[in-house]
Design a protein around this motif. Structure first.
Motif, mmCIF file in Angstrom:
data_model
loop_
_atom_site.group_PDB
_atom_site.id
_atom_site.type_symbol
_atom_site.label_atom_id
_atom_site.label_comp_id
_atom_site.label_asym_id
_atom_site.label_seq_id
_atom_site.Cartn_x
_atom_site.Cartn_y
_atom_site.Cartn_z
ATOM 1 N N PHE A 7 0.890 -1.221 -0.062
ATOM 2 C CA PHE A 7 -0.075 0.054 0.072
ATOM 3 C C PHE A 7 0.906 1.146 -0.144
ATOM 4 C CE2 PHE A 7 -3.660 -2.284 2.238
ATOM 5 C CZ PHE A 7 -4.211 -2.732 1.146
ATOM 6 N N LEU A 8 1.848 1.343 0.808
ATOM 7 C CA LEU A 8 2.672 2.612 1.174
ATOM 8 C C LEU A 8 3.646 3.002 0.177
ATOM 9 C CD1 LEU A 8 2.884 2.497 5.252
ATOM 10 C CD2 LEU A 8 1.182 3.574 3.607
ATOM 11 N N CYS A 9 4.455 1.991 -0.395
ATOM 12 C CA CYS A 9 5.512 2.005 -1.266
ATOM 13 C C CYS A 9 5.153 2.936 -2.504
ATOM 14 C CB CYS A 9 6.362 0.891 -1.515
ATOM 15 S SG CYS A 9 7.659 0.674 -0.249
ATOM 16 N N PRO A 10 4.148 2.140 -3.338
ATOM 17 C CA PRO A 10 3.670 2.650 -4.371
ATOM 18 C C PRO A 10 3.063 4.030 -4.398
ATOM 19 C CG PRO A 10 2.994 0.616 -4.526
ATOM 20 C CD PRO A 10 3.708 0.846 -3.162
ATOM 21 N N MET A 11 2.200 4.289 -3.101
ATOM 22 C CA MET A 11 1.797 5.578 -2.816
ATOM 23 C C MET A 11 2.800 6.704 -2.764
ATOM 24 S SD MET A 11 -0.669 6.657 0.365
ATOM 25 C CE MET A 11 -1.590 4.989 0.231
ATOM 26 N N GLY A 12 3.835 6.193 -2.056
ATOM 27 C CA GLY A 12 4.992 7.148 -1.802
ATOM 28 C C GLY A 12 5.674 7.574 -2.739
ATOM 29 N N ILE A 13 6.044 6.538 -3.571
ATOM 30 C CA ILE A 13 6.719 6.954 -5.087
ATOM 31 C C ILE A 13 5.717 7.787 -5.831
ATOM 32 C CG2 ILE A 13 7.726 5.903 -7.065
ATOM 33 C CD1 ILE A 13 8.572 3.535 -5.347
ATOM 34 N N ARG A 14 4.662 7.659 -6.013
ATOM 35 C CA ARG A 14 3.861 8.461 -6.907
ATOM 36 C C ARG A 14 3.810 9.920 -6.432
ATOM 37 N NH1 ARG A 14 -1.593 9.794 -8.205
ATOM 38 N NH2 ARG A 14 -2.158 9.432 -10.227
ATOM 39 N N ARG A 15 3.546 10.016 -4.899
ATOM 40 C CA ARG A 15 3.737 11.101 -4.678
ATOM 41 C C ARG A 15 5.067 11.992 -4.784
ATOM 42 N NH1 ARG A 15 -0.613 12.851 -1.075
ATOM 43 N NH2 ARG A 15 0.703 14.986 -0.608
ATOM 44 N N LEU A 16 6.108 11.328 -4.663
ATOM 45 C CA LEU A 16 7.195 11.767 -5.161
ATOM 46 C C LEU A 16 7.295 12.384 -6.405
ATOM 47 C CD1 LEU A 16 10.114 9.473 -3.094
ATOM 48 C CD2 LEU A 16 9.410 12.008 -2.882
ATOM 49 N N VAL A 17 6.977 11.469 -7.398
ATOM 50 C CA VAL A 17 6.942 11.914 -8.923
ATOM 51 C C VAL A 17 6.130 12.857 -9.079
ATOM 52 C CG1 VAL A 17 6.429 10.929 -11.137
ATOM 53 C CG2 VAL A 17 7.725 9.568 -9.438
ATOM 54 N N TRP B 205 -3.884 14.295 -2.762
ATOM 55 C CA TRP B 205 -3.954 13.195 -3.718
ATOM 56 C C TRP B 205 -3.672 13.805 -5.002
ATOM 57 C CZ3 TRP B 205 -3.824 8.283 -1.924
ATOM 58 C CH2 TRP B 205 -3.622 7.324 -3.079
ATOM 59 N N TYR B 206 -2.602 13.541 -5.677
ATOM 60 C CA TYR B 206 -2.025 13.891 -7.392
ATOM 61 C C TYR B 206 -2.948 13.163 -8.281
ATOM 62 C CZ TYR B 206 1.591 16.517 -4.853
ATOM 63 O OH TYR B 206 2.028 17.367 -3.797
ATOM 64 N N ILE C 77 -11.170 12.131 0.058
ATOM 65 C CA ILE C 77 -10.351 12.504 -0.938
ATOM 66 C C ILE C 77 -10.925 12.323 -2.326
ATOM 67 C CG2 ILE C 77 -8.208 12.055 -2.264
ATOM 68 C CD1 ILE C 77 -6.780 11.287 0.462
ATOM 69 N N ILE C 78 -11.716 11.276 -2.705
ATOM 70 C CA ILE C 78 -12.356 11.015 -4.091
ATOM 71 C C ILE C 78 -13.517 11.984 -4.215
ATOM 72 C CG2 ILE C 78 -13.632 8.989 -5.236
ATOM 73 C CD1 ILE C 78 -11.483 7.060 -4.230
ATOM 74 N N CYS C 79 -14.304 11.802 -2.993
ATOM 75 C CA CYS C 79 -15.382 12.795 -3.138
ATOM 76 C C CYS C 79 -15.064 14.340 -3.374
ATOM 77 C CB CYS C 79 -16.105 12.828 -1.887
ATOM 78 S SG CYS C 79 -16.965 11.199 -1.367
ATOM 79 N N ARG C 80 -13.966 14.888 -2.957
ATOM 80 C CA ARG C 80 -13.237 16.199 -3.040
ATOM 81 C C ARG C 80 -13.053 16.216 -4.366
ATOM 82 N NH1 ARG C 80 -9.268 19.659 -3.212
ATOM 83 N NH2 ARG C 80 -9.787 21.667 -2.214
ATOM 84 N N GLU C 81 -12.520 15.144 -5.143
ATOM 85 C CA GLU C 81 -12.013 15.362 -6.457
ATOM 86 C C GLU C 81 -13.367 15.273 -7.469
ATOM 87 O OE1 GLU C 81 -9.840 15.534 -9.844
ATOM 88 O OE2 GLU C 81 -9.299 15.957 -7.771
ATOM 89 N N ASN C 82 -14.069 14.402 -7.158
ATOM 90 C CA ASN C 82 -15.204 14.313 -7.970
ATOM 91 C C ASN C 82 -16.324 15.315 -7.777
ATOM 92 O OD1 ASN C 82 -13.952 12.036 -9.450
ATOM 93 N ND2 ASN C 82 -14.732 10.737 -7.785
ATOM 94 N N PHE C 83 -16.599 15.679 -6.705
ATOM 95 C CA PHE C 83 -17.721 16.686 -6.689
ATOM 96 C C PHE C 83 -17.417 18.028 -6.253
ATOM 97 C CE2 PHE C 83 -19.115 12.293 -5.206
ATOM 98 C CZ PHE C 83 -19.973 12.265 -6.172
#
Length: 288
Positions: A13-23, A41-42, A101-107
């Motif tokens: 869960f954490l490693c892909p999330m952290g790497i994506r946030r870094l990029v 969330w990016y 996070i998803i609600c804030r992005e879609n609404f």
């Protein structure tokens, strides 16, 4: 085995999330450092590129239900039995965070303030820190204290970003901390919950039914001290690797950005040089 699976799932869960946030944060910062602002969330286009967020939306309730099922079927000491219930509740709260996070992005993005989501995330990390390693002593307690320190860093970064979202260093610490937390969770699971990767002279972590405490059983006190020193050394090694990965990602993105700038400005520079040569060859055509 359940604990090993939990630590491995945390790593996934954490490693892909952290790497994506870094990029994503590096890319956003390099576009215009003066206008940089951290995001909860990016998200990116097209929508299918955000599969990691929607994967968490599905995986987290499954993980929470698994911990609840273990709690209902576990017949060991009450301290460890209720630990699964606490973990289930914590995972559910992180699932609520993903939903926000998803609600804030879609609404309507103004319906849920971004700083509120950062504060909520910081509080969840603080709760995780208070529950982490409960009932674990000795060598296992030292390892979980290190993991708890990383959790505190993530909590502090989230709370600070809720006040100062334009501070890039806090975002860098949060993203790197997530990667570091994921790799160290995997290391914890392998070193404490398996016989294959157990420390020399020590067995995997075991429950003391009489006291309800968990510890790594070592044959000699010297083995325990050597195990503590080795885990501290591994912790430093993980920190160096995560830092190197972060710097390499930043360097690659800088290089890619410079290449795009050169490609964009190359024809224009060639045209300017051509015009300059013509002016030198035919000065009588120069406009006064």
């Amino acid at each position: 085995m359940a604990s090993l699976v939990t630590h491995f799932a945390t790593f996934l869960f954490l490693c892909p999330m952290g790497i994506r946030r870094l990029v994503s944060s590096f890319s956003l910062y390099l576009k215009n450092p003066c206008l940089y602002r951290s995001k909860t969330w990016y998200f990116s286009e097209p929508k299918w590129k955000n599969f990691d967020c929607y994967t968490l939306l599905i995986a987290l309730p499954i993980a929470s239900f698994s911990d609840l099922f273990i709690f209902l079927s576990f017949s060991g000491h009450p301290t460890h039995r209720f630990a699964f219930l606490q973990q289930s509740a914590l995972v559910s709260l992180f699932w609520v965070l993903v939903i926000l996070i998803i609600c804030r992005e879609n609404f309507d993005p103004f319906s849920i303030p971004e700083n509120f989501i950062f504060i909520f995330a910081g509080i969840l990390f603080l709760i995780e820190y208070m529950l982490m390693g409960e009932g674990i002593t000795g060598l296992g307690g030292v390892v979980y204290d290190l993991l708890g320190g990383l959790t505190l860093v993530c909590a502090a970064c989230c709370l600070y970003l809720s006040i100062r979202p334009a501070v890039f260093f806090s975002e860098f610490l949060l993203s790197s901390g997530l990667v570091f937390k994921g790799t160290w969770a995997l290391q914890t699971g392998l070193s404490l919950y398996t016989d294959t990767f157990a420390l020399k002279g020590c067995d995997k972590i075991a429950l003391s039914p009489a006291q309800g405490k968990t510890d790594v059983k070592c044959d000699l006190d010297e083995d325990r001290l050597r195990g503590i020193a080795l885990m501290n050394l591994l912790f430093i090694g993980h920190a160096i690797v995560v830092l190197i990965v972060s710097l390499v990602l930043f360097g690659l993105l800088c290089h890619h950005r410079n290449l795009r700038s050169v490609e964009a400005s190359g024809p224009l520079l060639a045209q300017l040089e051509s015009d300059s040569m013509l002016m030198q060859a035919f000065p009588e055509f120069e406009i006064e």
